[in-house]
Design a protein around this motif. Structure first.
Motif, PDB file in Angstrom:
ATOM      1  N   LYS A  43       0.855  -1.194   0.000  1.00 23.87           N
ATOM      2  CA  LYS A  43       0.000   0.000   0.000  1.00 23.87           C
ATOM      3  C   LYS A  43       0.891   1.245   0.000  1.00 23.87           C
ATOM      4  CE  LYS A  43      -2.458  -0.877   3.732  1.00 23.87           C
ATOM      5  NZ  LYS A  43      -2.223  -2.245   4.212  1.00 23.87           N
ATOM      6  N   LEU A  87      -1.503   8.135  -0.926  1.00 28.15           N
ATOM      7  CA  LEU A  87      -1.886   9.015  -2.025  1.00 28.15           C
ATOM      8  C   LEU A  87      -1.663  10.470  -1.624  1.00 28.15           C
ATOM      9  CD1 LEU A  87      -5.298   7.313  -2.943  1.00 28.15           C
ATOM     10  CD2 LEU A  87      -3.128   7.065  -4.153  1.00 28.15           C
ATOM     11  N   TRP A 144      -8.072   0.102  -3.161  1.00 29.62           N
ATOM     12  CA  TRP A 144      -8.023   1.367  -2.434  1.00 29.62           C
ATOM     13  C   TRP A 144      -8.244   1.146  -0.945  1.00 29.62           C
ATOM     14  CZ3 TRP A 144      -6.728   5.140  -5.818  1.00 29.62           C
ATOM     15  CH2 TRP A 144      -7.018   4.928  -7.171  1.00 29.62           C
ATOM     16  N   ASN A 192      -8.644   3.394   3.066  1.00 26.27           N
ATOM     17  CA  ASN A 192      -8.759   4.687   3.746  1.00 26.27           C
ATOM     18  C   ASN A 192      -7.674   4.819   4.808  1.00 26.27           C
ATOM     19  OD1 ASN A 192      -9.598   3.200   5.961  1.00 26.27           O
ATOM     20  ND2 ASN A 192     -11.761   3.718   5.741  1.00 26.27           N
ATOM     21  N   ALA A 237     -10.247   7.102  -7.814  1.00 27.70           N
ATOM     22  CA  ALA A 237     -10.148   6.792  -6.391  1.00 27.70           C
ATOM     23  C   ALA A 237     -11.484   7.048  -5.700  1.00 27.70           C
ATOM     24  CB  ALA A 237      -9.070   7.656  -5.744  1.00 27.70           C
ATOM     25  N   ALA A 282     -10.487   7.567  -0.149  1.00 29.19           N
ATOM     26  CA  ALA A 282      -9.231   6.838  -0.331  1.00 29.19           C
ATOM     27  C   ALA A 282      -8.034   7.705   0.048  1.00 29.19           C
ATOM     28  CB  ALA A 282      -9.099   6.380  -1.775  1.00 29.19           C
ATOM     29  N   ALA A 292      -3.305   3.261  -1.768  1.00 31.13           N
ATOM     30  CA  ALA A 292      -3.657   2.410  -2.901  1.00 31.13           C
ATOM     31  C   ALA A 292      -2.588   1.346  -3.096  1.00 31.13           C
ATOM     32  CB  ALA A 292      -3.801   3.235  -4.172  1.00 31.13           C
TER      33      ALA A 292
END
Length: 745
Positions: free
Chosen positions: A378, A381, A411, A413, A443, A447, A450
């Motif tokens: 991950k 972003l 995606w 959070n 997205a 999000a 990613a």
């Protein structure tokens, strides 16, 4: 090809077309040989008798005491090894001493690099380059070419000093950390003719006993927490089975090591292999270093290192959220995993077998014709990415069997909750060779992280898929233009370019005329792309005219071009009484001035009239009529404006005179002759000056690049000098610092 920064003339450098830059010094004769790499010519040095023979440059070159210099060349000699030296001279050309390289370890008829670095003695004013070999008889030849003498050539942005990177001066840039001794050696290595960074000396670590052995740099330059760095060097392992490695290390302000990232070489033999290790500097980082070593070495084994670098990690795709390790596979598979299925993901082996970028690629192998899911780590972003589009891409090569592929992004959070997968339709992975596969994904609103996810189905057992140079970035226009009225310039931004392709950029005016646009190396006409994003500042665009840009992209010079075009943009023309005078190569000098009187143009011509006896009319022989000539009269209204015009004129370069539409003049490239600048009124407190600028129209300069657009960084300045006072002593102006124009250089 001329070596950048070379003090030597091109004839002395390449020994083409003659040997006029060289003279026999001891026990030899010289002649012009053939078969060189930097042009066909080379320096053939033939011994008169047994013993040392030397040849040197005819000219001597100005040097500054206590300043580092470098000399190198390529050598060839089947009978006897060679060395190169810097001969230090007084102002009266009396020899002080010679700083010699080590003698190459073995003779070889193959062209190989010899090099030396050294500090000019305190009494030195001049220097010469000397080459030497010691045959056992007369009539023995040594050959040399591709000569360089000047300031050390180092990797742009390298945090290490010249001697740590190259070892051309001594071995003090390295420390024998574990079970080892450190020396310098000069093995016979045939580097490419234009690889000016790899030199004649290498750092050699010898294992003192059986077991792990390592060394590290003594240089510990500053590093910044949160910045991604890459360390690399050439490794020369003792055997193909030796476990050799390079390591990037970080330290806190107290000097304690807080992180080490290792990359192990998968050596295919005992040659020279560049190995990379990259990492993000952790919190509390204050400095960094590079280390290298052998695991389970045997007594006497030698690991050689050259061209050691630590710098900020390369940008494989502008704005990509993937770290270099996860995008490149140069040190392993980083955060990539198999989420489900029988497939495996590994780094390709050995070094150099298959890769699109660097020396390794990610390798996905499936033993059965089934489906597997491959997922990256991950990655965070950019802030505010919710709802925005992102582009993903992967360079793909199927080397065995076949595959179908579904490309997607998973995606998350801020709480690491899985927000689901967005994906493309399933399709067969194209073959053969390398393909660029790209997709766009949106997205979710919440999000913040990613992961790239591939669902792959092997169509036959033992299928193999290679991936490399992955990227994910916020989708933005691939072409943008923006006008800047304050500098009378237009910024053209080009994204998602392919490194290594050729680019041509035209400025297009409403009448359909195309004019090549200037880049950092000259006009952009089939120029090699070195970055996936180019920002071009066009200071030669006309005022008050709607212009657009047309871009051609070619894989090779003979390939059919692809193209892009931009929207139109218009620079505000401004006051009718003002003009711009610009330096195309140094736009920082550009300025605007009041026009008192435009030129009263005239066009000269060279003619000769011959009066023939008995004829009324003469015979006239004429050359073509020349371009425009005339005096432009401008006013400066302050001492600051006067200084700006002085600075603009100081260089003596070709300038661009620009005026607004409607005054019945055309933008022209000009040279400026002798200038007068009297006061506008005879008063001591009058700041205004009236400048008469004699203009001669000339052609647009073709090879002049926009200076300051490429390369040199403050890190390069910092690693070249011990203190900032040394910088002040070495350069007359900050402009000279930018262009590395040293006093006396």
């Amino acid at each position: 090809m001329a070596i950048p920064g070379n003090f030597l003339s091109t004839t002395t450098e390449s020994v083409d077309p003659n040997t006029s830059g060289w003279v026999a010094k001891t026990n030899c004769t010289i002649s012009l040989g053939s078969g060189g790499r930097n042009g066909d010519g080379c320096l053939a040095v033939r011994s008169v008798a047994s013993g040392e023979m030397q040849a040197r440059t005819v000219s001597s070159y100005a040097v500054t005491p206590w300043t580092e210099y470098e000399a190198f060349c390529d050598a060839s000699g089947a009978t006897v090894p060679e060395r190169i030296g810097i001969r230090w001279l007084t102002a009266a050309n009396a020899e002080i001493s010679i700083t010699w390289s080590l003698t190459t370890a073995s003779a070889s008829a193959t062209w190989h690099r010899i090099a030396v670095g050294g500090e000019a003695p305190g009494t030195a004013a001049r220097a010469q380059v000397v080459v030497s070999s010691s045959p056992a008889a007369g009539a023995v030849f040594s050959y040399y070419e591709n000569f360089y003498f000047g300031y050390p050539i180092t990797t742009t942005g390298n945090k290490f000093a010249f001697n740590t990177e190259s070892g051309e001066i001594d071995a003090t840039g390295w420390f024998n950390e574990v079970n080892s001794t450190i020396t310098r050696q000069a093995p016979m290595v045939s580097w490419p003719v234009d690889n000016y960074l790899a030199g004649g000396h290498t750092i050699a670590m010898t294992a003192s006993a059986n077991g792990n052995a390592s060394m590290r740099s003594t240089d510990r330059p500053d590093a910044t927490p949160g910045v991604e760095y890459v360390a690399y060097c050439y490794l020369n392992p003792p055997t193909s089975g030796s476990v050799t490695w390079v390591e990037l290390r970080f330290y806190d302000s107290g000097g304690s090591q807080i992180q080490a990232t290792r990359s192990t070489l998968a050596a295919p033999g005992t040659g020279w292999y560049r190995e990379y290790a990259s990492a993000v500097a952790p919190a509390l980082t204050a400095s960094c270093s590079i280390a290298a070593g052998i695991d389970t070495a045997t007594t006497g084994q030698v690991l050689r290192v050259d061209n050691a670098v630590v710098t900020t990690a390369p940008v494989l795709r502008a704005g990509s959220i993937l770290p270099y390790a996860d995008a490149s596979f140069e040190q392993g598979v980083a955060g990539w995993t198999v989420a489900s299925g029988v497939a495996t993901i590994t780094r390709s082996t050995p070094w150099g077998t298959v890769a699109f970028d660097g020396a390794y690629a990610g390798t996905i192998t499936s033993s059965t014709a089934t489906t597997s899911v491959i997922r990256s780590a991950k990655f965070p972003l950019p802030t505010g990415s919710g709802g925005l589009e992102f582009r993903t891409e992967v360079y793909s090569n199927v080397t065995a069997g076949g595959w179908t592929l579904t490309r997607g992004v998973r995606w998350y959070n801020a709480a690491n909750t899985d927000l689901g997968l967005t994906s493309s339709a399933s399709a067969a992975i194209p073959t053969p060779n390398w393909w660029l596969l790209g997709n766009t994904h949106t997205a979710p609103a919440t999000a913040t992280q990613a992961a790239i996810e591939y669902s792959v189905t092997a169509t036959s057992p033992s299928s193999v898929w290679r991936i490399d140079r992955l990227a994910m970035w916020q989708s933005v226009p691939i072409t943008e233009v923006e006008g800047h009225d304050d500098t009378a310039s237009i910024t053209l931004t080009l994204r998602e370019l392919t490194i290594g392709e050729l680019i041509t950029v035209y400025r297009v005016t409403p009448d359909g005329n195309r004019t090549l646009v200037r880049g950092s190396t000259g006009l952009l006409n089939q120029t090699t792309i070195t970055s996936d994003q180019m920002v071009i500042e066009d200071y030669e665009a006309p005022l008050g005219v709607a212009v657009s840009y047309y871009i051609e992209l070619r894989a090779t010079a003979s390939a059919t071009p692809g193209y892009r075009s931009t929207d139109t943009v218009t620079l505000t023309p401004g006051d009718i009484n003002l003009c711009w005078i610009k330096n195309p190569g140094q736009p920082q000098r550009n300025a605007q001035f009041i026009v008192k009187a435009p030129p009263a143009w005239k066009r000269s011509i060279s003619q000769a009239a011959y009066r023939v006896r008995g004829r009324r009319h003469p015979v006239v022989l004429s050359d073509v009529r020349g371009g425009l000539e005339g005096d432009l009269v401008v006013w400066t209204r302050s001492d600051e404006e006067a200084s700006a015009l002085h600075w603009l004129l100081d260089s003596g370069d070709v300038l661009l005179w620009q005026i607004i539409p409607g005054v019945h003049e055309t933008d022209r490239y000009v040279t400026v002759g002798e200038v007068g600048l009297p006061r506008t009124v005879p008063r001591a407190d009058d700041e205004w000056r009236e400048w008469t600028l004699p203009l001669t129209e000339v052609d647009m300069p073709v090879t002049v690049g926009v200076a300051g657009s490429a390369g040199r960084t403050w890190q390069d300045v910092l690693t070249g000098f011990a203190t900032w006072q040394d910088v002040l002593d070495a350069y007359a102006t900050w402009e000279d610092v930018l262009f590395d124009r040293r006093i006396g250089g």
